[in-house]
Scaffold this active site. Sequence first.
Site, PDB file in Angstrom:
ATOM      1  N   LYS A 115      46.964  18.049  67.963  1.00 31.23           N
ATOM      2  CA  LYS A 115      45.708  18.656  68.786  1.00 31.23           C
ATOM      3  C   LYS A 115      45.546  20.239  68.899  1.00 31.23           C
ATOM      4  O   LYS A 115      44.453  20.557  68.697  1.00 31.23           O
ATOM      5  CB  LYS A 115      45.993  18.222  70.091  1.00 31.23           C
ATOM      6  N   GLU A 199      43.359  21.615  79.769  1.00 29.23           N
ATOM      7  CA  GLU A 199      42.073  21.259  79.636  1.00 29.23           C
ATOM      8  C   GLU A 199      41.449  20.834  81.251  1.00 29.23           C
ATOM      9  O   GLU A 199      42.217  20.311  81.823  1.00 29.23           O
ATOM     10  CB  GLU A 199      41.806  20.180  78.721  1.00 29.23           C
ATOM     11  N   HIS A 234      44.481   2.980  76.996  1.00 36.56           N
ATOM     12  CA  HIS A 234      44.246   3.893  75.809  1.00 36.56           C
ATOM     13  C   HIS A 234      44.053   3.123  74.376  1.00 36.56           C
ATOM     14  O   HIS A 234      44.238   3.498  73.295  1.00 36.56           O
ATOM     15  CB  HIS A 234      45.123   5.201  75.435  1.00 36.56           C
ATOM     16  N   ARG A 291      41.437   8.792  59.315  1.00 33.23           N
ATOM     17  CA  ARG A 291      41.871   7.625  58.472  1.00 33.23           C
ATOM     18  C   ARG A 291      40.495   6.717  58.723  1.00 33.23           C
ATOM     19  O   ARG A 291      39.447   7.110  59.336  1.00 33.23           O
ATOM     20  CB  ARG A 291      42.946   6.703  59.132  1.00 33.23           C
TER      21      ARG A 291
END
Length: 495
Positions: A115, A199, A234, A291
Amino acid sequence: MKKILIANRGEIALRVMRTCKEMGIATVAVYSEADRNALHVRYADEAVCIGPAASAQSYLQQQKIIDVCKQLSVDGIHPGYGFLSENSDFAQLVTDNGITFIGPTPHAMDVMGNKLSAKEAVRKFNVPMVPGSDGAITNYTEGRAIATAAGYPVLIKASAGGGGKGMRIVENEFEFEEQMKLAVSEAKSAFGDGSVFIEKYVAGPRHIEIQVLGDTHGNILYLFERECSIQRRHQKVIEEAPSCVLTPDLRKQMGECAVNAARAVNYTGAGTVEFLLDENNNFYFLEMNTRLQVEHPVTEMITGLDLVKEQINVARGLALTITQDDLKIIGHAVEVRVYAEDPCNNFLPDIGTLTTYVRPQGYGVRVDDGFEQGMDIPIYYDPMIAKLITYGKDRQEAISRMVRAIDEYTITGIETTLPFCKYVMQHEAFTSGKFDTHFIKNYFKPEVLQQHNTKESEIAAIVAVQHFINNKKKNTIATPQTTNVAKSKWQMRAN
Ligand code: MV4
């Protein structure tokens, strides 16, 4: 490419093979001992068993897969999603063996696989990012200062993380140290990399992702967005395209930012750029998936493109034959994921035999699955048994069609998420489009399905009694068989 090996199983293996067949390309399946009778094995032109049920001993065995390619003169590998699809070492190994990897370069996978390196790469390409730290934070004092500047609450995220793992919310400066400690130790044990970053916490965001497609000649297109806000733990449950909240102008802005993000790594093939969209329509880059994604069919339905065909042509070195101006959104598509999980029991995986398995049919219905009636759902892999996709001229038609298709879908022997999906399709927050990533937390508890079942059972009982009385009046005898058929049908629905 004349022969492609599909390094995957289940619905996605079949999905890829279908396109290969249409393109006149031969297919090779690999399978584990648990998948001997699987549909992807039967559908392929050739199939080779590569090991025991556990993925680590079969679908993740890189060298075994390469060996099969050599034996059978395979010249391309499609990795599907999951398993080896985002493993840059595998992509490199494939290439080093003179085989075409149908996907992006190892470099693009490496940069986007982390990330922090992803954010660093795309920052230079004008992609908006959530306020926070520019890189990894290494001490509490520095971290607290950045958090204060961004404004609490903040999230501490693991750089190597994914799917929400290693993410911690910090409400105020007094909690900071403890939460950062936990985040670092979680990240270390889960990913072997303790790097974390900060963040600002975006409250009530929507998850909007942009499909991109790049070729080896420097052309990169955006194929519009998918709305994937309805997730639990998630894990996406419902996806749709287009999103009902994007204006044409916002769509263009986000699309162009996604292309810029892809350009940062000279992206080739199909990829997805994920954004958070806040209540004021500000959007922020989250990450890029390198992907083909589970939910790619909704994009296919609204663009008319076959994404696997595009992937193969790009891997062949062909230039894209379409331009951004050629692309138009036509109609609306919704996808629900059918998991072998019990929505009334905390979505626990439910394994067993598909005693009854009857797919919905008709106009605007697509089912991508890898099972047949009588088959067992193996415990070793992902519990997703099918994707049900409906298409309509507009959102309302796609949703009505989805409700009809869910009613037609008959599965017994295991519990599935279908009743949950029907509940969402009929919920006012979903139909009105006023929902965010907290939908399930805000609106779902198991009782809403139980009540629904009780109601249907009551109606079934009334209908049965009336039927019985009518038969009596007409002086005919309801045969046991008729009674049983009616009853079992209602039982299936009530289940
Ligand atoms: C966030 C966020 C709010 N603010 N980042 C969750 C998984 C990972 N891909 C990113 N995630 C989030 N990042 C900031 N700065 C909220 C989430 C989030 C979420 C994102 C997309 C879809 C569902 C979600 C559910 C919970 C949290």
